[in-house]
Design a protein around this motif. Structure first.
Motif, PDB file in Angstrom:
ATOM      1  N   GLU A  52       0.827  -1.190   0.079  1.00 40.00           N
ATOM      2  CA  GLU A  52      -0.110   0.067   0.162  1.00 40.00           C
ATOM      3  C   GLU A  52       0.927   0.992   0.215  1.00 40.00           C
ATOM      4  N   LYS A  53       0.277   2.269  -0.177  1.00 46.29           N
ATOM      5  CA  LYS A  53       1.205   3.720  -0.205  1.00 46.29           C
ATOM      6  C   LYS A  53       0.598   4.324   1.189  1.00 46.29           C
ATOM      7  N   PRO A  54       1.608   5.251   1.524  1.00 51.85           N
ATOM      8  CA  PRO A  54       2.737   5.462   1.223  1.00 51.85           C
ATOM      9  C   PRO A  54       3.821   4.470   1.378  1.00 51.85           C
ATOM     10  N   LEU A  55       4.716   4.335   0.567  1.00 51.54           N
ATOM     11  CA  LEU A  55       5.796   3.228   0.512  1.00 51.54           C
ATOM     12  C   LEU A  55       6.378   3.461   1.893  1.00 51.54           C
ATOM     13  N   ALA A  56       6.763   4.505   2.453  1.00 47.42           N
ATOM     14  CA  ALA A  56       7.334   4.814   3.740  1.00 47.42           C
ATOM     15  C   ALA A  56       6.992   6.105   4.168  1.00 47.42           C
ATOM     16  N   GLY A  57       7.429   6.486   5.465  1.00 50.47           N
ATOM     17  CA  GLY A  57       7.068   7.780   5.941  1.00 50.47           C
ATOM     18  C   GLY A  57       7.818   8.814   5.512  1.00 50.47           C
ATOM     19  N   ILE A  96      -3.570  13.674   6.548  1.00 51.91           N
ATOM     20  CA  ILE A  96      -4.368  13.637   5.411  1.00 51.91           C
ATOM     21  C   ILE A  96      -3.276  13.904   4.018  1.00 51.91           C
ATOM     22  N   ILE A  97      -2.290  14.777   4.474  1.00 56.65           N
ATOM     23  CA  ILE A  97      -1.403  15.039   3.435  1.00 56.65           C
ATOM     24  C   ILE A  97      -0.675  14.037   2.961  1.00 56.65           C
ATOM     25  N   LEU A  98       0.009  13.230   4.017  1.00 55.56           N
ATOM     26  CA  LEU A  98       0.808  11.810   3.844  1.00 55.56           C
ATOM     27  C   LEU A  98      -0.131  10.829   3.181  1.00 55.56           C
ATOM     28  N   ASP A  99      -1.455  10.820   3.616  1.00 51.55           N
ATOM     29  CA  ASP A  99      -2.177   9.888   2.976  1.00 51.55           C
ATOM     30  C   ASP A  99      -2.578  10.175   1.657  1.00 51.55           C
ATOM     31  N   MET A 100      -2.889  11.445   1.393  1.00 55.64           N
ATOM     32  CA  MET A 100      -3.811  11.663   0.096  1.00 55.64           C
ATOM     33  C   MET A 100      -2.689  12.272  -0.972  1.00 55.64           C
ATOM     34  N   PHE A 101      -1.588  12.898  -0.506  1.00 59.02           N
ATOM     35  CA  PHE A 101      -0.973  13.440  -1.487  1.00 59.02           C
ATOM     36  C   PHE A 101      -0.152  12.594  -2.303  1.00 59.02           C
ATOM     37  N   PRO A 102       0.066  11.216  -2.115  1.00 56.01           N
ATOM     38  CA  PRO A 102       0.456  10.168  -2.922  1.00 56.01           C
ATOM     39  C   PRO A 102      -0.490   9.922  -4.103  1.00 56.01           C
ATOM     40  N   HIS A 103      -1.952   9.832  -3.667  1.00 56.71           N
ATOM     41  CA  HIS A 103      -2.655   9.674  -4.775  1.00 56.71           C
ATOM     42  C   HIS A 103      -2.722  10.799  -5.631  1.00 56.71           C
ATOM     43  N   TRP A 104      -2.719  12.181  -5.239  1.00 57.29           N
ATOM     44  CA  TRP A 104      -2.789  13.234  -6.082  1.00 57.29           C
ATOM     45  C   TRP A 104      -1.604  13.177  -7.067  1.00 57.29           C
ATOM     46  N   GLN A 105      -0.436  12.795  -6.704  1.00 59.19           N
ATOM     47  CA  GLN A 105       0.760  12.995  -7.402  1.00 59.19           C
ATOM     48  C   GLN A 105       0.698  11.800  -8.757  1.00 59.19           C
ATOM     49  N   TYR A 106       0.205  10.774  -8.372  1.00 61.88           N
ATOM     50  CA  TYR A 106       0.114   9.670  -9.510  1.00 61.88           C
ATOM     51  C   TYR A 106      -1.115   9.842 -10.508  1.00 61.88           C
ATOM     52  N   GLY A 126       5.109  10.031  -4.999  1.00 59.53           N
ATOM     53  CA  GLY A 126       4.063  10.362  -3.981  1.00 59.53           C
ATOM     54  C   GLY A 126       4.467  10.914  -2.605  1.00 59.53           C
ATOM     55  N   VAL A 127       5.449  10.201  -1.876  1.00 61.56           N
ATOM     56  CA  VAL A 127       6.051  10.662  -0.619  1.00 61.56           C
ATOM     57  C   VAL A 127       6.761  11.916  -0.757  1.00 61.56           C
ATOM     58  N   GLN A 128       7.385  12.393  -1.855  1.00 64.36           N
ATOM     59  CA  GLN A 128       8.166  13.427  -2.077  1.00 64.36           C
ATOM     60  C   GLN A 128       7.007  14.572  -1.975  1.00 64.36           C
ATOM     61  N   LEU A 129       5.936  14.381  -2.981  1.00 65.47           N
ATOM     62  CA  LEU A 129       4.899  15.370  -2.958  1.00 65.47           C
ATOM     63  C   LEU A 129       4.246  15.786  -1.580  1.00 65.47           C
ATOM     64  N   ALA A 130       4.090  14.700  -0.609  1.00 64.65           N
ATOM     65  CA  ALA A 130       3.648  14.920   0.583  1.00 64.65           C
ATOM     66  C   ALA A 130       4.743  15.682   1.514  1.00 64.65           C
ATOM     67  N   GLU A 131       5.813  15.438   1.259  1.00 65.51           N
ATOM     68  CA  GLU A 131       6.792  16.086   1.982  1.00 65.51           C
ATOM     69  C   GLU A 131       7.066  17.754   1.606  1.00 65.51           C
ATOM     70  N   VAL A 132       6.759  17.919   0.249  1.00 62.45           N
ATOM     71  CA  VAL A 132       6.846  19.164  -0.289  1.00 62.45           C
ATOM     72  C   VAL A 132       5.703  20.141   0.141  1.00 62.45           C
TER      73      VAL A 132
END
Length: 382
Positions: free
Chosen positions: A110-115, A195-205, A357-363
């Protein structure tokens, strides 16, 4: 028929039980297995892994699964288990995936791959070094509505895409009555929630696959509900964001704005709605449906608040018909990954894509903390 052993770790959770076990692996088993290109049939042989033996035994009985275990190391040491799948909470995932890679297992999770981006890239490098197949869930790409939108874009109906506007979310109850419909760790930053770490990986792809790479982000988050009640009735402090409002710049000039919230009441046709506006037409898409309006059928709106609006704007949209049978999004991607492992079929959703996706959440989190636009560098595994 031959079997392929699949370690399924963390399937006692909502997504693991419903989507990955019930609607994917169990559904493939109930159908009689997966037929490969050469006509042979492979039957998934899952072993359910977790910390609660009673829950695992109950799940195994409910879905006619023969194997369950609380000993992950023993499952990884068993050569009949070829694939490791992880649906644990975010902060537990990296260590287990690393152990699976060390055991030479193909890994799907599942995503995110890591924290963190650092951990995600490290896992991508390790998977490449070991030489195993690897992948991450990107289920939104296989939703009926998104597939219809992709078809609309490919047809040229929209012309030049100008902007994307998205609304996602619903009200997650605080508990105890009615009980919360999401796990409590989602609302604790120290447990990998937010929600940022949870959903931004979705928005990225979604954004990259439909419109292009995200190049910059402006984001503000909020922890709107300060306290909630957990699964055992205990009140806890919410330390993670439960709402985020972000604008994404996309290569080629497209601007996307997406609101994500677990503290909003739904006044729209679906839990997720994306509206895409282009020079020749527009599309509005939900999880299953897609509606369009062309340039020539666009009504001429005139601002006049002194009278009731004479135009029924919603009536001017046409529904894109369903022309093919579309299966469950998670099951589609599971079958793709199984074919990737067994036949070498393409699977573009590997660990490097997951790291984006994790990168986008961090940004997004950085933008919120610094209250400014932040660029998103192109990502490589090196």
């Amino acid at each position: 028929m031959r079997k392929i052993g699949i370690i399924m770790n963390g399937v006692t959770g909502r997504m693991g039980t419903n989507q990955h076990l019930g609607r994917s692996i169990a559904a493939i088993r109930q159908r009689g297995g997966l037929t490969l290109r050469d006509g042979s049939v492979v039957m998934p042989d899952p072993v359910l892994v977790g910390r609660n033996g009673a829950k695992l035994e109950e799940l195994a009985k409910a879905w006619s699964v023969d194997r369950w275990s609380t000993d992950l190391d023993a499952c990884l040491a068993d050569p009949q288990n070829v694939i490791y799948f992880d649906a644990q909470s975010t902060l537990l995932r990296a260590a287990s995936v690393r152990a699976a890679l060390a055991a030479g297992k193909h890994v799907y999770c599942e995503k995110p791959l890591a924290g963190t981006l650092e951990d995600s890239l490290a896992l991508a490098r390790e998977a490449a070094k070991v030489g195993v197949k690897n992948g991450v869930v990107q289920d939104k790409l296989f939703l009926p509505g998104i597939l219809k939108l992709k078809q609309v874009i490919a047809s040229g109906f929209l012309g030049k895409v100008l902007s994307v506007r998205g609304e996602f979310g619903y009200w997650v109850f605080e508990g105890p009555m009615p009980p919360a419909q999401r796990p409590s760790w989602n609302y604790r930053k120290e447990d990998g929630g937010g929600i940022i770490l949870d959903m931004f990986p979705h928005w990225q792809y979604v954004l990259e696959n439909l419109f292009g790479r995200v190049t910059a982000v402006s984001c503000i988050g909020r922890t709107t509900i300060p306290e909630r009640v957990d699964e055992v009735g205990k009140t806890y402090a919410c330390t993670a964001d439960d709402a985020a409002y972000a604008t994404f710049e996309i290569e080629g000039g497209v601007v996307a704005h997406i609101n994500s919230s677990w503290a909003t009441r739904v006044n729209r046709e679906d839990l997720l709605i994306l509206q895409v506006d282009g020079t020749e037409g527009s599309a509005a898409v939900g999880l299953r449906e897609c509606k369009v309006q062309s340039r020539v059928t666009t009504p001429k709106a005139v601002w006049n608040p002194d009278i009731s609006n004479p135009i029924d704007f919603l009536a001017g949209w046409q529904t894109v018909p369903t022309t093919t049978t579309i299966d469950n999004a998670f099951k589609i991607q599971w079958e793709m990954f199984l074919r990737h492992v067994l036949e070498g079929a393409p699977f573009p959703h590997g660990f490097l894509e997951a790291a984006k996706g994790v990168q986008l959440a961090e940004v997004g989190l950085q933008s919120w903390a610094e209250r400014r636009w932040v660029d998103v560098p192109a990502l490589t595994a090196s």
